[in-house]
Structures are given as structure tokens and as C-alpha cells.
Design a protein around this motif. Structure first.
Motif, PDB file in Angstrom:
ATOM      1  N   ASP A  21      12.921  13.102  -7.438  1.00 55.12           N
ATOM      2  CA  ASP A  21      13.400  13.630  -7.488  1.00 55.12           C
ATOM      3  C   ASP A  21      14.803  12.554  -6.825  1.00 55.12           C
ATOM      4  O   ASP A  21      15.896  12.850  -6.590  1.00 55.12           O
ATOM      5  N   GLU A  22      14.780  11.375  -6.631  1.00 56.16           N
ATOM      6  CA  GLU A  22      15.603  10.167  -6.156  1.00 56.16           C
ATOM      7  C   GLU A  22      16.477   9.156  -7.071  1.00 56.16           C
ATOM      8  O   GLU A  22      17.168   9.430  -7.922  1.00 56.16           O
ATOM      9  N   ASP A  23      15.310   8.492  -7.887  1.00 57.66           N
ATOM     10  CA  ASP A  23      15.680   7.603  -8.796  1.00 57.66           C
ATOM     11  C   ASP A  23      14.273   7.965 -10.044  1.00 57.66           C
ATOM     12  O   ASP A  23      13.510   7.746  -9.717  1.00 57.66           O
TER      13      ASP A  23
ATOM     14  N   ASN B 292       9.862   5.050   1.988  1.00 55.45           N
ATOM     15  CA  ASN B 292      10.949   6.560   1.770  1.00 55.45           C
ATOM     16  C   ASN B 292      11.923   5.808   2.637  1.00 55.45           C
ATOM     17  O   ASN B 292      12.774   6.719   3.548  1.00 55.45           O
ATOM     18  N   ALA B 293      12.695   4.717   1.559  1.00 52.17           N
ATOM     19  CA  ALA B 293      14.288   4.400   2.146  1.00 52.17           C
ATOM     20  C   ALA B 293      15.149   4.231   0.378  1.00 52.17           C
ATOM     21  O   ALA B 293      16.207   3.286   0.455  1.00 52.17           O
ATOM     22  N   THR B 294      14.690   5.451  -0.134  1.00 53.91           N
ATOM     23  CA  THR B 294      15.255   5.354  -1.226  1.00 53.91           C
ATOM     24  C   THR B 294      16.789   5.952  -0.935  1.00 53.91           C
ATOM     25  O   THR B 294      17.715   5.194  -1.785  1.00 53.91           O
ATOM     26  N   THR B 295      17.551   6.410   0.327  1.00 50.55           N
ATOM     27  CA  THR B 295      18.912   6.803  -0.113  1.00 50.55           C
ATOM     28  C   THR B 295      19.160   5.210   0.867  1.00 50.55           C
ATOM     29  O   THR B 295      20.744   4.815  -0.074  1.00 50.55           O
TER      30      THR B 295
ATOM     31  N   ARG C  70       0.810  -1.491  -0.139  1.00 51.41           N
ATOM     32  CA  ARG C  70       0.064   0.042   0.118  1.00 51.41           C
ATOM     33  C   ARG C  70       0.908   1.283  -0.043  1.00 51.41           C
ATOM     34  O   ARG C  70       0.663   2.258  -0.903  1.00 51.41           O
ATOM     35  N   ALA C  71       2.121   1.118   0.634  1.00 56.82           N
ATOM     36  CA  ALA C  71       2.817   2.497   1.127  1.00 56.82           C
ATOM     37  C   ALA C  71       3.209   2.461  -0.504  1.00 56.82           C
ATOM     38  O   ALA C  71       3.154   4.141  -1.547  1.00 56.82           O
ATOM     39  N   TYR C  72       3.589   1.573  -1.431  1.00 56.57           N
ATOM     40  CA  TYR C  72       4.398   1.193  -2.732  1.00 56.57           C
ATOM     41  C   TYR C  72       3.650   2.334  -3.498  1.00 56.57           C
ATOM     42  O   TYR C  72       4.117   3.031  -3.963  1.00 56.57           O
ATOM     43  N   LEU C  73       2.157   1.964  -2.959  1.00 64.21           N
ATOM     44  CA  LEU C  73       1.052   2.576  -4.722  1.00 64.21           C
ATOM     45  C   LEU C  73       1.106   3.870  -4.420  1.00 64.21           C
ATOM     46  O   LEU C  73       0.561   4.760  -4.868  1.00 64.21           O
ATOM     47  N   LEU C  74       1.023   4.433  -2.741  1.00 71.49           N
ATOM     48  CA  LEU C  74       0.460   5.449  -3.088  1.00 71.49           C
ATOM     49  C   LEU C  74       1.267   6.276  -2.489  1.00 71.49           C
ATOM     50  O   LEU C  74       1.209   7.500  -2.670  1.00 71.49           O
ATOM     51  N   TYR C  75       2.926   6.296  -2.336  1.00 70.79           N
ATOM     52  CA  TYR C  75       3.542   6.652  -2.134  1.00 70.79           C
ATOM     53  C   TYR C  75       4.926   6.337  -3.161  1.00 70.79           C
ATOM     54  O   TYR C  75       5.491   7.500  -3.469  1.00 70.79           O
ATOM     55  N   GLY C  76       5.292   5.497  -3.399  1.00 74.19           N
ATOM     56  CA  GLY C  76       5.971   5.587  -3.788  1.00 74.19           C
ATOM     57  C   GLY C  76       6.319   6.580  -5.176  1.00 74.19           C
ATOM     58  O   GLY C  76       8.021   7.069  -5.062  1.00 74.19           O
TER      59      GLY C  76
ATOM     60  N   LEU D 273      23.858  10.557   0.181  1.00 72.55           N
ATOM     61  CA  LEU D 273      25.104   9.483  -0.211  1.00 72.55           C
ATOM     62  C   LEU D 273      24.403  10.287  -1.625  1.00 72.55           C
ATOM     63  O   LEU D 273      22.901  10.138  -2.736  1.00 72.55           O
ATOM     64  N   GLY D 274      26.113  10.453  -2.395  1.00 71.91           N
ATOM     65  CA  GLY D 274      25.168  10.866  -3.688  1.00 71.91           C
ATOM     66  C   GLY D 274      25.379  12.511  -4.315  1.00 71.91           C
ATOM     67  O   GLY D 274      25.196  13.008  -5.263  1.00 71.91           O
ATOM     68  N   ASP D 275      25.181  12.941  -2.518  1.00 73.42           N
ATOM     69  CA  ASP D 275      24.980  14.647  -3.064  1.00 73.42           C
ATOM     70  C   ASP D 275      26.032  14.596  -3.688  1.00 73.42           C
ATOM     71  O   ASP D 275      26.116  15.959  -4.760  1.00 73.42           O
ATOM     72  N   ASP D 276      27.164  14.904  -3.799  1.00 65.13           N
ATOM     73  CA  ASP D 276      28.049  14.858  -4.048  1.00 65.13           C
ATOM     74  C   ASP D 276      29.096  14.400  -5.339  1.00 65.13           C
ATOM     75  O   ASP D 276      28.777  13.357  -5.191  1.00 65.13           O
ATOM     76  N   ALA D 277      29.221  15.663  -5.817  1.00 65.00           N
ATOM     77  CA  ALA D 277      29.550  15.213  -7.204  1.00 65.00           C
ATOM     78  C   ALA D 277      30.678  14.318  -7.102  1.00 65.00           C
ATOM     79  O   ALA D 277      30.907  13.453  -7.804  1.00 65.00           O
ATOM     80  N   ASP D 278      31.751  14.072  -6.551  1.00 69.89           N
ATOM     81  CA  ASP D 278      32.756  12.797  -5.850  1.00 69.89           C
ATOM     82  C   ASP D 278      32.163  12.175  -4.908  1.00 69.89           C
ATOM     83  O   ASP D 278      32.044  12.796  -3.976  1.00 69.89           O
ATOM     84  N   GLY D 279      31.743  11.067  -5.936  1.00 71.81           N
ATOM     85  CA  GLY D 279      31.330  10.519  -5.057  1.00 71.81           C
ATOM     86  C   GLY D 279      32.330   9.551  -3.105  1.00 71.81           C
ATOM     87  O   GLY D 279      31.566   9.319  -2.573  1.00 71.81           O
ATOM     88  N   ASP D 280      33.152   9.248  -3.631  1.00 78.92           N
ATOM     89  CA  ASP D 280      34.732   8.724  -2.024  1.00 78.92           C
ATOM     90  C   ASP D 280      33.829  10.564  -1.836  1.00 78.92           C
ATOM     91  O   ASP D 280      34.602   9.797  -0.352  1.00 78.92           O
ATOM     92  N   GLN D 281      34.117  11.938  -1.755  1.00 79.83           N
ATOM     93  CA  GLN D 281      34.409  12.788  -1.125  1.00 79.83           C
ATOM     94  C   GLN D 281      32.258  12.560  -0.061  1.00 79.83           C
ATOM     95  O   GLN D 281      32.780  12.672   1.133  1.00 79.83           O
ATOM     96  N   ALA D 282      31.620  12.256  -0.822  1.00 78.18           N
ATOM     97  CA  ALA D 282      30.396  11.861  -0.619  1.00 78.18           C
ATOM     98  C   ALA D 282      31.139  10.560   1.063  1.00 78.18           C
ATOM     99  O   ALA D 282      29.637  10.678   1.924  1.00 78.18           O
ATOM    100  N   THR D 283      30.844   9.402   0.464  1.00 83.84           N
ATOM    101  CA  THR D 283      31.724   8.405   1.418  1.00 83.84           C
ATOM    102  C   THR D 283      32.145   9.072   2.521  1.00 83.84           C
ATOM    103  O   THR D 283      31.963   7.995   3.643  1.00 83.84           O
ATOM    104  N   LYS D 284      33.684   9.636   2.651  1.00 80.74           N
ATOM    105  CA  LYS D 284      34.240   9.730   3.644  1.00 80.74           C
ATOM    106  C   LYS D 284      32.840  11.013   4.864  1.00 80.74           C
ATOM    107  O   LYS D 284      33.861  10.835   6.261  1.00 80.74           O
ATOM    108  N   ALA D 285      32.658  11.616   3.694  1.00 73.74           N
ATOM    109  CA  ALA D 285      31.473  12.148   4.994  1.00 73.74           C
ATOM    110  C   ALA D 285      30.548  11.468   5.382  1.00 73.74           C
ATOM    111  O   ALA D 285      30.358  11.761   7.268  1.00 73.74           O
ATOM    112  N   PHE D 286      30.123  10.619   4.893  1.00 84.56           N
ATOM    113  CA  PHE D 286      29.435   9.486   5.953  1.00 84.56           C
ATOM    114  C   PHE D 286      30.401   8.578   6.624  1.00 84.56           C
ATOM    115  O   PHE D 286      29.831   9.033   7.559  1.00 84.56           O
ATOM    116  N   ILE D 287      31.394   8.238   6.011  1.00 83.40           N
ATOM    117  CA  ILE D 287      32.411   7.416   7.734  1.00 83.40           C
ATOM    118  C   ILE D 287      32.349   9.186   8.364  1.00 83.40           C
ATOM    119  O   ILE D 287      33.096   7.850   9.939  1.00 83.40           O
TER     120      ILE D 287
END
Length: 1047
Positions: free
Chosen positions: A327-329, A433-436, A315-321, A477-491
Motif C-alpha cells: 500500500d506504499e509504493d 518496514n521503513a517505507t515512509t 531475509r526481512a525483505y524477501l519475507l516481508y517486503g 508523509l505524503g498522505d495529504d493531497a498538498d505535499g507542503d501541508q503534509a510537510t508543515k504538519a511534519f515540522i
């Protein structure tokens, strides 16, 4: 003449036709409200019209304007039509039916709606809009009485659902519904039809007792909740109360906790919005949606029917997917929209499909939205109340033919799944709402766990929501142009939020080489994917989940997530958390072979060993012992371990043993402590669910080697998890009491070769393995040899150790079972010992050791120490009674005093056969209440008393308290302060030194003894003589008075 005759014939024919029509019109007049021929109750009658104003007899009216003008009872409606500019188009209307409100009905409408101004504002005059006026004309042809009285019927009005004056084309007019009430009255949208039939060339007119208002839009119908029963009719001329509801798309932080909130039909409205068809509903819901315009049919299902057919995640997928993925995928968004449309297409069709207008039978209705889906509508015979029933695509229709401003609605009681719609874990995660998290798995090449490509694989997903990850890590995740920079911020954020991110990236302990940030992101993702499906019942039985993260720092074993399931309370669902992260769903979502839990926060990864143990204050001493022994760094670098952590009390209640092990700067103590700590570190991870269960038919024990080399066994029973060791003794912090001439000293640190230790807490997750907490006691490995000299060092009993060496008694600190010790002991045999006990029967010695402070308070020792240091001129201790004694007398006295504090331990069978490396049994070494013990002082025994729980005192046996020679009470009594168990005996710390027996003859100053005895004899004789004299005097007085007689 021929022309005259032809003209006369035409006039005669016209006159005959006129008379026929007049007769038909006259016969058709009468009340429409009939029930078995009886007139129905009528409202208050209009005043009789003025005969001068009635239509002339024989005059045929042509248009509806002519008809309205011919009767003063319609003047208000005519006036409204005129002011709205409807006269010209109304004059063009042909083949229609007019429902005319009476003057009183219009006035009542104005009073109820507060519309008394005579000013016209655009297309509205005194509260009546032109669309509302056009709504009173039925464009389906000229209706007769029978058309209204046969049952419910839906009619198309000339009021357009579009923004035009009126419905010039068929199929675009707003529907109205006529029904027959329970008393036979005819109702048009709930308004009684009260008047006779009036006719004109344009059609028929019927008088009604009310002004019909436009019906609500489909959106307003859903908000006001479509009626579920056939009883009663909605009065559309009354103000419609519409429940307010949020019409905007869910925000990015909303996870759809309740996907069917906002009314009984809110799920239907949200589904259409998710499909991009919200415009078909009209009203405020139409803003921004496609598919609007024209008439539509809504086959509306309730929230309950929607919930019965689909799970929460579906139900959540049909109504809110679509809203969550927009803006994610892009691909996932398009797929979500197509799935929503595929589902919604079965419940929306183009045009106003009324069951009454379709008629009994089978019909095909085309959706017109999703590949022109064909809907099969079966209309059945009328039910009670004249309503038609039926089904659509096999789903039963409840309430039918509910007219709306932009179509018709029907209520369906069930929901069916469209063919070809398949739900994957990825789709469910989008609805939650777990698109990240979806993006994280795709970027780490783990997308096959959620895309449905391997449906046979069973997994459990522990998924934080987008908001949870943003709150924890501060970025997407993935907001930075450089993926490694985003991952470093994550860590970096992982470390700041206590998720042990630093060790996840490059272990602070050096156990892991520093990998790329993407690899460490992969580790975090794998830790949130568990093997197998685990529902709530499975988690209750087995709360440990093996994740897909299996690295070298765990010895190749899968890292574990620990679940905690609370008991259900009333109607509330069970609450479950994973490593402290709460599941926010009432129940886990199951998609095929995948079970999903939605977490309120990212799940903390297990910390390193020290970080995990220091969180429990009861384990702080174990952590301190690792640091003091220098083993902390070594242990933390070992990959794949099981830690058996003793609690604080297990160490402190060892008394003298712990005092020795914690000696700073003592190499032997540091080595023994290191071996002791390592004996609690097993060389591979063992979780509680891997430990075998002891049953009546099986007593299997899991045996694992420790870092120290000793082997430890583990087993489970219904009472808990236990630890045993064949190569090591189990030292208890809470002693078991053995019955042997009374209860043994339960407070002493015991060493036992039997029994087991219970685990009070299991499965403390570590980065390198797992830890369990020992409820009591600890493991003493065989290479940790606790001897009496070590305990004396731990007690810091320097004076007693020096006295043993001075009097050649150091052999008592050795194992008497070894040949070397026996030879040394025979050479240094003291003269004062128990000669009746064979020498080879002694297997050990227990020592009662006064503290150094107690020795310094002993006068004989003070004098001997003064002489040893040649302080003969010292005047500080001039009153010392030993000042005038010889050094040999003082030494002999102290030698006997030391022997008084030594208790031989005699073999009682198998103990005498033990080798030098074996520890003596615990029962041979502990004190027991009211038990006597021999000493190395010939003929003198000591008695132990338990004066309080686990508190003992020691005193001379058979030596009562009495006044000793010299006038000082004789007291030979000491309290056990601390104790410790060595391999060949026990060491007991006393608060004071015992005293030698008074009849020993070795007490200083023999003249005091003579003087005391003389004083005692003289005092006794004096007291006896006085008592004898007093008695004689009393007898004489009594005897003398007996000879007198009274006067």
C-alpha cells in the motif's frame, strides 16, 4: 461337426487358461512380510472363514468389489465403500493395487476417533471420507511382492488432491509411501502390511493392519516440521499435531523482529506467501494465495539454513517486503514480489517429483512458476534404511520423499542465492518496514542514497520505522493531497516532540531565513544520512558521525550525530543509540557499502545553545551569566561555535570575584562578565575527535580564537581532553595546593599562568556547533582586569573603602609598579609603616577587610561616625568608651587599625619586574598555614592558621591569650569568610575586625590600667601572705606534737 469341434476347442482352451490362472494365484498367496524367507511377526489372526463363504474353487473374481465381497475379513471396508457410494466407480477400476484394512483395523480406527454412529454424512461414513477410502488404491498398476520389499517407494493413489471423487487422471493422485522396516516388515505410510496377496482381474489386494489417513498438506508438513533424520516413520493414521502460527501478512507496524519465528520451516512458508504462491501449500495457508491446485514438490529449507545464507535485512525483505510495500509504493511492491518469486522458484516445482519415482540419475524438473525455472535433480544410490539421497541445484537433500496431500516434500540443508538477485539499501529498508523513510528520501530527491545507483559510495543510514515516525509526527508523509501541508504538519509535530523542528524550519533565533517546508524536510532527511560506514566497533572507537547536513548555522561543517554503545552483557548484543534514539536491531544491517541502523524513534536534531545547556543543572549558572551579561542572543546567533561551559562550582568558588561579576547595575561588572563569557566561546566547531593527541613524539595543540579575541588551545591525552591558554589565565574552582612554608589556601580563587583545564564531558551537540563541559575552573581573559577596588565593590565594603580614602591610603588599591602610583604614594606616605623595607620592593597589597557589620560593632568607628554626622546629643551610645576621647585620638586609633589590616606584598625576584598589566603569581597572594605576614602597622605581624580544610583564621603574631588591662580577655582573632584574587593582591573578607596590640598605649581610659595593676599587686600580696601564714601554722603543730609520748 466342424462347429462343434471348434466350440469344444474353445472350451478346452478357456478351461486350460482358467486352470493356469488359478495355479498362479494359488502360488502367489502367502505373507508379504518377508525377511530372508522368515515370516515377520503378525498381528492377532482373524478367525477362520466359514468354508461355505469362501470363493468357489476355480471361480475367477473380476472387480475389487467382487474381491471384497468374497472375504468376510473385508466386510467392514466393503460396507464403508457401499455407504460412501463408491461401488460403481470401484467396479470400473482396472490395473490397480488395493491395500485393504481388516475389520479389526477399521473398528480400532472408529474407537480411537469416536466414530460409532452408523449415519453417513455426505462423503463421510463413521469418520471415514471417500477420499480416505480411495487413498487405499494404488493407481500405478498391479504391484507385486518384490515392488514392496526392494526398498522405499512412492506410489500415486486414486485419491484425488482435487475436489472430485477420485483421481481419474494420472498425476493428480495423492502420494503414499511404502518402506521396509528394520525387521524387514513392509509399511505403507507407517501401517504394517499383514495379509496374503489376493488377486482379481482388476489387480492385486494386500491386507493391512490399519486404516491409512490422508497425509498432511505441505503447509501442515512445514508446521509439524519435516523430519530431519531417517529414523522412525510418521504414523499418518494418528492425529496430527500442527503448531498454530499467524498466517496473515505482517501489520504495518511490525518490523520483522524475528523473520524466522513460528517453527523450523516458517521462513519457507513466509517466502511462498511473499511470492504469492501460498496456495500451493494447501491448508489454511492457501487462502488468498495464487498458484494453488494440482500437485507440487517442495524442496524445503530450514530457518537455520535460510539464516546462514542471508543476512537479517535480506531475509526481512524477501519475507516481508511485499506486505510492507503493498500500500506504499506500487513499483517497489512489484519488485519485491518478483524478487521473492525469483528466490522461491528454486525450491518449488510442479508435480510430485519423488526421488524414488525419478530413479538414480540426473533429472531436470521445471518450476512452472517463475519463467519455468529449470531445477537439476541428481538422485543417488539408496542410503541406510532404503532412502534415496541426492541434491537439487547442488544443494544436498536431507530427508527425501515425504508425502503430502498435495505433493511431495524434500528437506534441503542449504540455501543458495539465485543468479541476478541483487539487494539494494532500498529493498532492505522495505523489509525493515521503513517505507515512509524511503518515500521521504525520494520526495527530497535523495533516492540515489538507497536505490543502489551509486554502490561505491559509503554511507550509514539512521532510519526510523514507519511506526516510529507515525508515533512521533502523527501522520504519514505524503498522505495529504498538498505535499507542503503534509510537510508543515511534519515540522509542527517535530517541534511538539522536542526535535527542535521550529529551529529547523525558521530558527526562533533568526539565525536562518525561513525556507520552504520541503527544504526543511530535506534538512531532516540529510541529518539521518551519515558519511562513511560505521559498524559497532567503529562507533566504539569514534562515536561521532558526520551527517550530510552541512549548513551555514554550523559554519559549513557537517552536523554531527553522537552514538553511545553499551558494553555487551553475556549473550546479549551491544546496545547502541544515536542522539538518544535506540537501535532496535541486534546488529546493524550491511548492504554493500551501506550500513543501516533501525531506530525506535526519529532522531532528535541538536537543540539551540540555551535549550541544550539548561538540561544540565550544573551548567545553569553559565546560562544565567550569559543572560546577565547580555550575550545570550549574540552567542546564539553566531554560526559555528564551540562552547567551553564551566560548571556552577567554578563560578561560586570564585567568592568575591563572582560577587563582583554578578553585581546588578554595575557597568564595569557587566562588561567584564561579558568578556569572561565570550572567552569560553570559540569561533568554530571543534569536536573531541578533531583534537590532536599528545604522544611522546608529538605535542601538537589545536589553537582557536574565542569571541573575546583570546586564543585557547586544546589537546588530548590518554587521561582526557584539556584546555590551555597562552593569553589568558586559568581560574580553578578546585585549587591546586602549592608548597611554600606550608599548604596554600586551597579554597581561594586562584589565577595561574600555567596548567590546564580538563573537560569532564565532551560533544554536547548544538544546532550551531558543539559544547564541552569544563571539569573545574574557567578562563580569565587578559582584558578582564580584576582589581582590589572591584572586589571591594563586590563585597560591598563601603566603610573600609571610606576609611582608606579618609586616611589617604587609597594608593594601596593601585598597582605600586606604575610610576604614577609611586609618586602618589610618596606624597601620602603614612608615618606608621615598616621603614626597614625599601619602597620599590612592594609589588602589591593584600587586604583583610572586615565587613560593614563588623565595623559598625567597633566602638571607635561608631563614635567617629556619630561625630561626623553631628549627632553630639545622641544618648543611644552613652556607654561608648570613646565618648570622652578626642576626635584626633579616635582617628589615630582607626588609622592604625586600618593599617593593621593591610599586608604589603614584596617582590622576590621576577615579580618586581612585572609590568602593571601582569598579574602577580598566585603563590604570593594566598594564605598559608602558620605563616606570618607583615602589616603596614610598624612592627606588627599577623599569623594565619588553617583550622579546618580550606578554612583560615588570622590573629596577631606573638600575642598569646591573656587577661588584658581593664579586666576583659584580650582577643584579636578573625575568620576569613570569603576571598578573591585581584591583579595586585588578594582581598580577604573577615567576620570581625582585628584589635590593636594591648601594649600600644592607645587603649581608652588609662586610669583603668593603673587600677587593674594595683588590684593585681594587692591580690598577689594578700594571697602570698595567707599562704605563708598557713604554712607556719602547720609546721608549729607538727613540731609541738613531736615532744609528747603515748600512754
Amino acid at each position: 461337426m466342424r462347429q462343434l469341434r471348434n466350440c469344444s476347442g474353445s472350451l478346452a482352451l478357456a478351461l486350460a487358461l482358467f486352470l493356469l490362472l488359478a495355479l498362479l494365484a494359488q502360488g502367489a498367496r502367502g505373507h508379504l512380510n518377508t525377511a530372508d524367507g522368515d515370516p515377520s511377526p503378525k498381528p492377532e489372526p482373524e478367525p477362520e472363514p466359514d468354508p461355505d463363504t469362501e470363493p468357489e474353487k476355480g471361480r475367477m473374481l473380476t472387480t475389487f468389489v467382487d474381491l471384497l465381497s468374497s472375504d468376510p475379513r473385508f466386510s467392514e471396508f466393503l460396507h464403508t465403500v457401499q455407504r460412501l457410494g463408491m461401488v460403481i466407480p470401484l467396479n470400473r477400476v482396472r490395473n490397480a493395487t488395493l491395500l485393504v484394512p481388516t475389520n479389526e483395523a477399521i473398528k480400532r480406527f472408529r474407537r480411537e476417533h469416536g466414530q460409532n454412529s452408523s449415519q453417513a454424512a455426505g462423503s463421510i461414513y463413521r469418520g471415514v471420507a471417500d477420499s480416505q477410502a480411495w487413498y487405499h488404491l494404488i493407481g500405478d498398476g498391479i504391484a507385486e511382492i518384490s515392488n514392496f520389499t526392494q526398498g522405499a517407494m512412492v506410489w500415486e493413489s486414486l485419491s484425488s488432491s482435487e475436489s472430485v471423487d477420485y483421481a481419474a487422471e494420472r498425476g493428480s493422485g495423492i502420494m503414499l509411501k511404502t518402506t521396509v522396516g528394520s525387521s524387514g516388515e513392509v509399511l505403507a505410510n507407517g501401517v504394517p502390511v499383514m495379509a496374503h496377496n489376493y488377486s482379481c482381474v482388476a489387480g492385486n489386494a494386500f491386507q493391512i493392519d490399519g486404516l491409512m489417513t490422508l497425509p498432511p498438506t505441505l503447509w501442515e508438513l512445514l508446521q509439524a516440521e519435516i523430519p530431519k533424520s531417517d529414523s522412525g516413520q510418521r504414523r499418518w493414521d494418528r492425529p496430527l499435531v500442527v503448531e498454530s502460527w499467524r498466517t496473515h501478512a505482517p501489520a504495518a507496524d511490525e518490523s520483522g523482529d524475528d523473520v524466522t519465528d513460528g517453527g523450523s520451516y516458517s521462513a519457507m512458508e513466509k517466502l511462498l506467501a511473499s511470492a504469492g504462491w501460498s496456495g500451493i501449500l494447501g491448508g489454511s495457508a492457501g487462502a488468498g494465495g495464487s498458484g494453488g491446485g494440482g500437485m507440487h514438490t517442495l524442496w524445503a529449507f530450514t530457518n537455520q539454513a535460510f539464516s546462514n545464507a542471508l543476512g537479517f535485512g535480506e531475509r526481512a525483505y524477501l519475507l516481508y517486503g511485499p506486505a510492507f510495500t503493498k500500500d506504499e509504493d506500487a513499483d517497489l511492491y512489484n519488485e519485491a514480489v518478483e524478487d521473492a518469486r525469483a528466490f522461491a522458484a528454486g525450491y518449488v516445482s510442479s508435480g510430485a517429483a519423488s526421488l524414488a519415482r525419478l530413479g538414480v540419475g540426473t533429472h531436470i524438473v521445471v518450476s512452472g512458476f517463475q519463467n519455468r525455472t529449470r531445477l537439476t535433480v541428481i538422485v543417488e544410490e539408496q542410503r541406510s534404511g532404503g532412502e534415496l539421497g541426492g541434491s537439487i541445484n547442488g544443494l544436498a537433500i536431507g530427508k527425501s520423499d515425504i508425502v503430502a496431500r498435495n505433493g511431495v516434500a524434500h528437506g534441503v540443508s542449504q540455501v543458495g542465492r539465485p543468479d541476478g538477485l541483487v539487494f539494494s539499501p532500498q529493498k532492505i529498508l522495505a523489509g525493515l518496514n521503513a517505507t515512509t523513510f524511503i518515500r521521504l528520501l525520494k520526495e527530497t530527491e535523495l533516492g540515489d542514497y538507497i536505490d543502489g545507483s551509486r554502490p561505491e559510495r559509503k554511507t550509514t543510514l539512521l532510519v526510523p520505522t514507519n511506526r516510529a515516525m507515525e508515533d512521533a509526527f502523527g501522520y504519514g508523509l505524503g498522505d495529504d493531497a498538498d505535499g507542503d501541508q503534509a510537510t508543515k504538519a511534519f515540522i509542527r509535530a517535530s517541534s511538539e516532540h522536542g526535535l527542535d523542528g521550529a529551529s529547523t524550519i525558521a530558527s526562533a533565533l533568526g539565525a536562518l531565513p525561513a525556507g520552504s517546508p520541503r527544504e526543511q524536510q530535506l534538512e531532516w532527511a540529510l541529518y539521518h544520512i551519515a558519511e562513511g560506514q560505521s559498524g559497532l566497533e567503529e562507533l566504539v572507537r569514534s562515536p561521532l558521525l558526520r551527517t550530510k547536513l552541512a549548513a551555514k548555522w554550523t559554519g559549513g561543517k557537517a552536523q554531527v550525530v553522537k552514538a553511545q554503545v553499551d558494553q555487551a552483557h553475556g549473550t546479549l548484543s551491544r546496545h547502541v543509540s544515536f542522539n538518544g534514539a535506540d537501535n532496535i536491531l541486534p546488529e546493524p544491517v550491511v548492504v554493500g557499502n551501506t550500513t543501516i541502523y533501525l531506530l525506535s524513534s526519529p532522531m532528535p536534531t541538536p537543540p539551540n545553545l540555551i535549550s541544550a545547556l539548561v538540561q544540565d543543572l550544573d551548567l545553569s549558572l553559565f546560562v544565567a551569566a550569559m543572560g546577565a551579561s547580555g550575550t545570550a542572543d549574540e552567542i546564539q546567533h553566531v554560526n559555528g561555535v564551540t562552547v567551553l561551559a564551566p560548571v556552577v562550582n567554578s563560578f561560586t568558588s570564585l567568592d568575591l570575584v563572582w560577587s563582583y561579576l554578578s553585581l546588578p547595575g554595575d557597568s564595569d561588572a557587566r562588561t567584564d562578565l561579558s568578556r569572561l563569557i565570550k572567552s569560553h566561546i570559540l569561533i568554530r566547531p571543534v569536536y573531541s575527535d578533531e583534537i590532536p593527541l599528545h604522544t611522546d613524539s608529538s605535542a601538537e595543540t589545536l589553537t582557536i580564537e574565542s569571541l573575546n579575541g583570546n586564543k585557547v588551545g586544546m589537546y588530548r591525552t590518554p587521561h582526557g581532553v584539556f584546555v590551555v591558554s597562552d593569553q589568558a589565565d586559568l581560574m580553578y574552582s578546585q585549587r591546586r595546593k602549592h608548597q611554600q612554608h606550608g599548604e596554600v589556601h586551597a579554597r581561594l580563587a586562584s589565577v595561574s599562568d600555567t596548567g590546564s583545564l580538563k573537560l569532564s564531558e565532551t560533544d554536547i551537540l548544538l544546532r550551531t556547533g558543539v559544547a564541552h563541559v569544563l571539569e573545574q575552573g574557567l578562563i580569565l581573559p587578559p582584558n578582564v582586569d580584576i582589581t582590589s577596588p572591584k572586589l571591594l565593590r563586590g563585597m560591598k565594603a563601603h566603610i573600609f573603602a571610606n576609611l582608606l580614602e579618609r586616611f589617604n591610603l587609597t594608593y594601596i588599591l593601585e598597582d605600586p609598579r606604575t610610576s604614577n602610583s609611586r609618586q602618589r604614594r610618596s606624597k601620602k606616605q603614612a608615618t606608621a609603616r615598616s621603614s626597614d623595607i625599601p619602597d620599590n620592593a612592594v609589588v602589591g597589597y593584600s587586604i583583610l577587610v572586615p565587613s560593614d557589620k563588623a565595623w559598625r560593632e567597633n566602638a571607635a568607628y561608631r563614635e567617629l561616625s556619630r561625630r561626623d554626622h553631628e549627632e553630639l546629643s545622641s544618648a543611644e551610645d552613652d556607654d561608648n568608651p570613646w565618648r570622652n576621647s578626642t576626635t584626633s585620638d579616635i582617628a589615630r586609633h582607626l588609622d592604625m587599625l586600618v593599617r593593621l589590616h593591610i599586608i604589603p606584598v614584596f617582590g622576590r625576584g621576577t615579580e618586581s619586574n612585572l609590568t602593571g598589566s601582569d598579574r602577580l603569581p598566585e603563590s604570593q597572594l594566598l594564605l598559608a598555614d602558620r605563616k606570618t605576614y607583615p602589616t603596614m602597622l610598624d612592627g606588627v605581624r599577623l599569623r594565619a592558621h588553617e583550622f579546618a580544610s580550606d578554612r583560615f583564621s588570622v590573629q596577631l603574631d606573638r600575642t598569646p591569650f591573656y587577661q588584658s588591662p581593664g579586666g576583659v580577655p584580650f582577643i584579636s582573632f578573625a575568620t576569613v569568610v570569603r576571598s578573591g584574587i585581584a591583579r595586585t593582591g588578594a582581598v580577604f573578607e573577615l567576620d570581625v575586625a582585628l584589635k590593636l596590640p594591648p601594649d600600644d598605649g592607645d587603649s581608652p581610659g588609662g586610669w583603668k590600667k593603673f587600677a587593674w595593676n594595683a588590684a593585681v599587686w594587692l591580690t598577689g600580696i594578700g594571697m602570698g601572705s595567707g599562704l605563708l601564714g598557713a604554712s607556719g601554722y602547720w609546721v608549729r603543730q607538727w613540731w609541738t606534737r613531736s615532744d609528747y609520748q603515748s600512754l
